[in-house]
Write a protein that holds these residues in place. Sequence first.
Motif, PDB file in Angstrom:
ATOM      1  N   THR A 119      12.051   2.533  -2.174  1.00 50.07           N
ATOM      2  CA  THR A 119      10.668   2.384  -2.622  1.00 50.07           C
ATOM      3  C   THR A 119       9.714   3.332  -1.911  1.00 50.07           C
ATOM      4  N   GLU A 137       4.899  10.170  -5.388  1.00 49.90           N
ATOM      5  CA  GLU A 137       4.023   9.438  -6.305  1.00 49.90           C
ATOM      6  C   GLU A 137       4.663   9.213  -7.663  1.00 49.90           C
ATOM      7  N   LYS A 175       7.323   6.527  -7.088  1.00 54.04           N
ATOM      8  CA  LYS A 175       6.788   5.188  -6.817  1.00 54.04           C
ATOM      9  C   LYS A 175       6.174   4.557  -8.058  1.00 54.04           C
ATOM     10  N   LYS A 176       5.648   5.384  -8.930  1.00 53.84           N
ATOM     11  CA  LYS A 176       5.039   4.890 -10.163  1.00 53.84           C
ATOM     12  C   LYS A 176       6.048   4.111 -11.006  1.00 53.84           C
ATOM     13  N   LEU A 222      -5.117  -0.092  -7.433  1.00 54.35           N
ATOM     14  CA  LEU A 222      -4.358   0.700  -6.462  1.00 54.35           C
ATOM     15  C   LEU A 222      -3.282   1.520  -7.161  1.00 54.35           C
ATOM     16  N   LYS A 247      -3.313   2.499 -10.107  1.00 52.64           N
ATOM     17  CA  LYS A 247      -3.931   3.333 -11.157  1.00 52.64           C
ATOM     18  C   LYS A 247      -3.272   3.112 -12.511  1.00 52.64           C
ATOM     19  N   LEU A 271       0.823  -1.210   0.000  1.00 53.75           N
ATOM     20  CA  LEU A 271       0.000   0.000   0.000  1.00 53.75           C
ATOM     21  C   LEU A 271       0.854   1.256   0.000  1.00 53.75           C
ATOM     22  N   LEU A 272       1.903   1.226   0.832  1.00 56.33           N
ATOM     23  CA  LEU A 272       2.690   2.452   1.003  1.00 56.33           C
ATOM     24  C   LEU A 272       3.744   2.639  -0.082  1.00 56.33           C
ATOM     25  N   THR A 273       3.986   1.616  -0.886  1.00 51.94           N
ATOM     26  CA  THR A 273       4.932   1.807  -1.984  1.00 51.94           C
ATOM     27  C   THR A 273       4.191   1.976  -3.310  1.00 51.94           C
ATOM     28  N   ALA A 274       2.870   1.944  -3.252  1.00 54.93           N
ATOM     29  CA  ALA A 274       2.080   2.222  -4.448  1.00 54.93           C
ATOM     30  C   ALA A 274       1.963   3.743  -4.593  1.00 54.93           C
ATOM     31  N   PRO A 275       1.782   4.208  -5.820  1.00 58.46           N
ATOM     32  CA  PRO A 275       1.719   5.657  -6.002  1.00 58.46           C
ATOM     33  C   PRO A 275       0.393   6.253  -5.532  1.00 58.46           C
ATOM     34  N   VAL A 276       0.119   6.116  -4.237  1.00 60.51           N
ATOM     35  CA  VAL A 276      -1.093   6.715  -3.659  1.00 60.51           C
ATOM     36  C   VAL A 276      -0.716   7.448  -2.375  1.00 60.51           C
ATOM     37  N   LYS A 277      -1.563   8.386  -1.997  1.00 59.29           N
ATOM     38  CA  LYS A 277      -1.316   9.126  -0.760  1.00 59.29           C
ATOM     39  C   LYS A 277      -1.820   8.305   0.424  1.00 59.29           C
TER      40      LYS A 277
END
Lengths: 233, 336
Positions: free
Chosen positions: B48, B70, B73-74, B101, B103, A79-85
């Motif tokens: 990461t 962001e 991480k992308k 998640l 996107k 979750l925290l390494t995905a590009p989301v806040k």
Amino acid sequence: MLAIFKREFKAYFSTPIGYIVLAAFYFFLGMYFYMIYGYGVPAVHQCIMAMSTVAIFTMPILTMRLMSEDRRQKVDQALLTAPVKITSVILGKFFAAFAVYALAFLPTVIFEIIVASYVSVNILTYLYALLGAMLLGGALIAIGMFISSLTESSVLSAILTLVINILVLYMSNFAEMINISWLSSLMEKAAFVTAFERFGENVFSVVDVVYFLSIIVAFVFLSVRSLEKRRWS
Amino acid sequence: MIKVTGLSKRYGNYLAVEDVNFEIKKGEIIGFLGPNGAGKSTIMNILTGYLSLTQGKVEIDGFDIAEYPEDAKKRIGYLPEIPPLYIDMKVREYLDFIYDLKKVKFPKKAHIDEILRLVKIDNVQNRLIKNLSKGYRQRVGFAQALIGNPDILILDEPTVGLDPKQIIEIRNLIARLGKNHTIILSSHILSEIQAICKRIIIINRGQLIADDSAENLSKKLSSDRTLVARIECNEKDMLEALSSVKGVAKVTSLGKKEEGTCDFLIEPERDTDIRSAVFDRVVSRGKKLLSLSSNMASLEQVFLRLTEADNDEVRRILGQNEAPTDHKADAETQEV
């Protein structure tokens, strides 16, 4: 946020948790409705007001795994390494739990329709009570979510949340035992039950709406910080 | 592609990573090598964006991970040491979730189908993750990292706990992915890294102690030509005989390990092959050479010893192309 919401909402129903919580609400709502209907007082809002006790015992179950399980299973790394806040992760989880809670009040719509078809009702009375229940639930979920973010153990989270729920809801009852006057009057006023009950009196109390909303915002924010803090320690 | 400058990470009073610098170009496959607790995972977690950094700067494709998390991480697919799986979900369902998640913009079904085939889990896509074996879970973790087709793959000990067949499969997979990805791979097993990576970064006690090509590094690590010989002889006479062989720097007796024999540790002068000379000398004395083996049991052991030594010592060894001096310990490990 939507991805998290969908996954968490589904997870409630791939485990018994969602069913347990809904069953508890449906059982007690049904029972109360049967009872007051039997007494000839067809007031659905009173059924809703009676649910605060049920909420106390079921909200900890609803929120116990919300954050702690991720940490235990190390999924938070995804979750925290995905590009989301982090905020959208937290909000997704919050709304998932909230959606289950909202579903718990679905029968009251049916009750209201049944009652309305026999006697004339003031729909606002019902809506105020429902709003109150949603705000109370939101606040309890936000608190539970925050507690869940502090630990890896969902059991510990549930127990702690239960204790805190009883405390915040019935602070007014403990207030009598305290001799410090400002503290006891503060507790009297801050108790969730005091604020919640005003929603059952057919008044739209802005103060109480603001009170619950600020509790929700505060604890959502604290949950975000709690997750954020872990990155730094 | 990845640029790390002056990276430090402190947990309370414990300095987990200290002033690490390196740069990785597009398309490189890098191995992070170090014993457990060296700081490999911490560095990967910082790259990461899972952990914050105490000092320094990490840039992913020009994006600072602290300022533009962001965007950074992308570009990264991450497989942590323990694959981050929701075990109450089905494989397909879980990958759909990760897709949402992250996107991702690719056509969903085709993209996930392709990844399922690539990591060979299309046959378990409708099974609950909790019912899968460790090898399969690892591959689901792999699939999760691949979703969105990120340029950079960071894999933390991807083969730990797998059986030999699975290890080979995962290695092949990494090699295949390496053709169009930049990959960082960590392991505490040297041979594993050697098999896949062209460049190796050795990390020990939170410091970067070597950054070199796999070839150079293994040359440096294996330059030890010390021999262990077991000879049917009288200890004292043979010690003398061996000492006078041309090219031999030092002979130490390791004592009697078998009835009527004696073991010797023979150190050559630098970069000298003394095997035939030693053999000839033993034969010329009318004795029987029962075994003659390289003291280098494996690169593994040298590496292990390197990481047990303090970092300055290791730098000296790697820098000066000199073998470590503690032969006795090595000889003993070989006996085991």
